[in-house]
Structures are given as C-alpha cells and as structure tokens.
Scaffold this motif. Structure first.
Motif, PDB file in Angstrom:
ATOM      1  N   ARG A  59       0.854  -1.194   0.000  1.00 33.62           N
ATOM      2  CA  ARG A  59       0.000   0.000   0.000  1.00 33.62           C
ATOM      3  C   ARG A  59       0.887   1.240   0.000  1.00 33.62           C
ATOM      4  O   ARG A  59       1.624   1.503   0.947  1.00 33.62           O
ATOM      5  N   ASP A  60       0.778   2.019  -1.068  1.00 31.21           N
ATOM      6  CA  ASP A  60       1.714   3.121  -1.285  1.00 31.21           C
ATOM      7  C   ASP A  60       1.107   4.448  -0.827  1.00 31.21           C
ATOM      8  O   ASP A  60       0.756   5.309  -1.630  1.00 31.21           O
ATOM      9  N   THR A  61       0.992   4.599   0.489  1.00 33.28           N
ATOM     10  CA  THR A  61       0.557   5.865   1.074  1.00 33.28           C
ATOM     11  C   THR A  61       1.572   6.247   2.147  1.00 33.28           C
ATOM     12  O   THR A  61       2.304   5.392   2.652  1.00 33.28           O
ATOM     13  N   GLU A  62       1.612   7.524   2.519  1.00 34.16           N
ATOM     14  CA  GLU A  62       2.577   7.951   3.514  1.00 34.16           C
ATOM     15  C   GLU A  62       2.360   7.287   4.879  1.00 34.16           C
ATOM     16  O   GLU A  62       3.326   6.835   5.500  1.00 34.16           O
TER      17      GLU A  62
ATOM     18  N   SER B  33       1.211   4.334   5.460  1.00 33.62           N
ATOM     19  CA  SER B  33       1.661   2.948   5.308  1.00 33.62           C
ATOM     20  C   SER B  33       3.176   2.859   5.261  1.00 33.62           C
ATOM     21  O   SER B  33       3.790   2.014   5.926  1.00 33.62           O
TER      22      SER B  33
ATOM     23  N   PRO C  18      -6.820   9.221   8.027  1.00 35.29           N
ATOM     24  CA  PRO C  18      -5.731   8.668   7.201  1.00 35.29           C
ATOM     25  C   PRO C  18      -4.931   7.596   7.944  1.00 35.29           C
ATOM     26  O   PRO C  18      -3.851   7.847   8.451  1.00 35.29           O
TER      27      PRO C  18
ATOM     28  N   GLU D 276      -8.078   4.947   4.357  1.00 36.11           N
ATOM     29  CA  GLU D 276      -8.904   5.998   4.927  1.00 36.11           C
ATOM     30  C   GLU D 276     -10.094   5.362   5.634  1.00 36.11           C
ATOM     31  O   GLU D 276     -10.829   4.569   5.050  1.00 36.11           O
TER      32      GLU D 276
END
Length: 395
Positions: free
Chosen positions: A293-296, A298, A357, A362
């Motif tokens: 999962r490419d989120t900050e 994560s 977040p 989300e």
C-alpha cells in the motif's frame, strides 16, 4: 509514557527517528498543548491475550499499541497531555476478556484498544457499553460485535465485507463455480464467515457442495480432506486461524488435493513466516493491509517498525498489527477533535470520523460503528505474501 502491564513482551529499545515521527503526525492527529489543560495523563487500556493459547498472536499487539502511544507522546501528546497505557490480559478466553473490561472500568480509562478476537469482544463489549467507555476492537470482524451498543467500535472490516470481497474473487477471478467449506465448530468467527460467504457465493450463481466442521484442537484432517476430494469442488473455503489452517493446507497437499484454497483474515499470522511456508499452490486469503500500500501512513508505519524491532520486524509487519496501530490513532484523533478526554465526548467524536488517514486506508465510521475500508486479497507463495487485488469501500 507511563504503562502498567500485566505481561510485557520483550522488544528492542525505542529508536524512532524524528523524521519518521513527523511523517505520521497527520495520521495520529497530534495537537500542541492547549492553554490551561491539565497535564494529567490520558489513560487508555490495551486489552489483548498476554497468556493462554492466543498469546503468541497477541504479544506483538501490545508492542504495536505501545509504539503508537509513544509516537503520540513524542509529538506532545493529545491536548498537551501524555497517553498512559493500562495493559490488560484477556487470558485468551471470553471470561478473561470480561475481567479485563471490568479492570478497565475500575482504572477509569478514556477508551479501550482491543481485543483482537470476536468472541472476546462479545464478552468485553457489554461491560464497557454499560460503563460508557468506548472500545475499538482491532480484528473483531463478527457482525454482532458492534451491535452490542453505541460505545463499541472496530478498526477492522466486518465478515460481511470480507465475505463479499472473497465471494466475488472466487467467482470472477478464480472462476470457481462449486465450493467445499471447512469451518471450526462453535467458533463465532469461522462459522459466521463461512455462512455469509456461502450465501453470497450462491447468489452469484455458485454452489456449495460440502460443508464440514472440525475442532480447533484437531490435528488430523484426513477424513475431511478425503470427503472433499470425493466431492471434487473447484475451490475450498477455509475460514480458520493460522495454526489449524496451516496444518490443513499441508495435509491437503500431501494427500493430493490440488484445488485452490481461500481463507479469511484469520490466516494473517501466516504472513510472518513466508520463508517457512512450503509451496502450497494456489492459496489466497483476505487481509486488512499489505506493505505494498503506497501511502505515507503505510510507508511511515513500515519505517517505524523496522527501526523499533530490527530483525524482529517481520514478526510484527502483518496486517493485524496495522489495525492495532490504527486503533490507537483513531482514539487520539477523536480526543483531539472532541477537545476532551471524557469518554462520552470521545465516543461522539469517534462516531463522526470521516476519512481518517490510517495505515490500512482511509477510515470512516457508519452508524453501526463499522469502518469503511479496503479489503486486500493476498496470495501465499514460497517466497513472499503477494498482493493480488484490493476491494475499495464505497461511501
């Protein structure tokens, strides 16, 4: 951060870098000190299995919640007040979970993080509902959990959500039209998930050709496997836990049952041991999160775990732990938005959560206090846990 413990797991020393802390400050909802606010700690209970057969899965839950609280405190706490964790042992049983809930009430906590298991949540929930203390179960997927009352929340998706994702995956991706089901006797999670999956798979035009029970304590599954081979389904649905599911998969392949297996989030503990997993062929399951999962939030979570646990990070870096981390973050965010550590005010703020977040995605709560969040379908290979697809929630 002050922490009272029933049993403290042995972990590496705290070595968080400032840049990592700053990276997740948004997801944890930090505030600076509020003028005139008391510096008394905000007491939050962390309730998991420290003893008993489930303790091997939960020992790291204590560690991750503790790490999340340290991260909050490193940013100045919430409303200028530090978080103090009260760590409680559910003893791997519903009775032990109820006793932990009673101890949380006596401790006067603002909220409770945990437990991990639906059967324990069903015992804790009524106690905390009556006391007016919000609780966030971390991996309590059984639909009945949040129906206990308005103070009971969960950080995980529900069995209904993952069953829908898996039924569609089985029908559309794996092209299965017939399924055999293996489920654990008298297990709220396993029986409930298998029932919803069969209902949804049938609605898609599939057929359940066999439904077989087993005991969680069983070690020989040759009878059930032989019956499945004779029924010759396209797919086996196995909503078990890591230990029993691992044994069933090993024995099934040894007996020549080569059809794909599909499991629920109860398999998540297998994620810590991909290098020990034999080649089981087509094996898939639903999960709360994947490191791809490419989120900050994560990425920051993975950096923090690597720095905190070092070589042991692989034991912690599984989807269930991401829910543990998010649960503490959700409570901290609710306290900040409420402007108070009063349990009623925090409960009301939690219920109004929209697009928090988190590490797992989300998170928004509905009236049922069940979050809208992604369901990840993963595949176990001999070398890694691969991300196959994700099913995003609809607001």
């Amino acid at each position: 951060m002050k922490t009272r413990r029933v049993l403290q797991p042995r972990v590496a020393g705290f070595r968080l870098m400032l840049w990592a802390l700053l990276a997740i400050s948004i997801s944890l909802g930090m505030d600076g000190q509020v003028r005139g606010e008391s510096l008394e700690p905000i007491r939050i209970a962390s309730a998991f299995s420290a003893t008993g057969p489930l303790s091997t899965q939960n020992v790291w839950s204590f560690s991750v919640v503790r790490l999340a609280a340290r991260t909050v405190n490193s940013q100045g706490g919430v409303l200028g007040r530090p978080i103090e964790l009260i760590e409680l042992d559910t003893q791997s049983t519903p009775l032990g979970a109820r006793q932990a809930a009673l101890e949380a009430v006596r401790a006067g906590v603002t909220a409770v993080i945990g437990p991990s298991f639906s059967s324990q949540a069903m015992a804790m929930g009524p106690v905390l509902q009556e006391a007016g203390i919000p609780m966030i179960g971390t991996n309590t997927t059984a639909p009945a959990v949040t129906r206990i009352g308005e103070y009971v929340f969960r950080a995980s998706f529900t069995d209904e959500s993952q069953a829908m994702a898996m039924a569609n995956f089985a029908h559309d991706h794996l092209k299965a039209r017939t399924v055999a089901v293996l489920h654990i006797v008298d297990d709220l999670y396993s029986e409930g998930l298998s029932s919803v999956f069969v209902e949804l798979f049938t609605a898609l035009g599939g057929k359940s050709v066999l439904q077989l029970p087993y005991l969680l304590s069983d070690t020989d599954f040759s009878r059930q496997i032989s019956m499945i081979k004779e029924a010759d389904p396209d797919l086996v649905f196995l909503p078990g836990h890591a230990r029993d599911s691992g044994m069933i998969l090993k024995q099934a392949r040894a007996m020549g049952l080569a059809v794909p297996f599909l499991g629920g989030d109860g398999w998540s503990a297998l994620e810590a041991y991909p290098h020990l997993t034999p080649d089981w062929g087509d094996v898939y399951y639903a999960s709360h999160w994947h490191s791809a999962r490419d989120t900050e939030p994560s990425r920051a979570f993975q950096r923090i775990l690597a720095q905190e646990f070092g070589e042991d990070a692989s034991m912690v870096l599984i989807s269930a732990r991401a829910n543990d981390f998010d649960a503490l973050g959700l409570v901290a965010d609710a306290i900040r938005r409420a402007g108070s550590a009063d349990p009623k005010a925090v409960r009301d703020a939690l219920a109004m959560t929209v697009k928090y977040p988190g590490v797992t995605g989300e998170i928004s709560f509905q009236d049922s206090r069940d979050p809208l969040k992604p369901v990840y379908i993963l595949r176990i290979t001999q070398d890694a846990i691969e991300h196959v697809t994700s099913v995003e929630p609809k607001l």
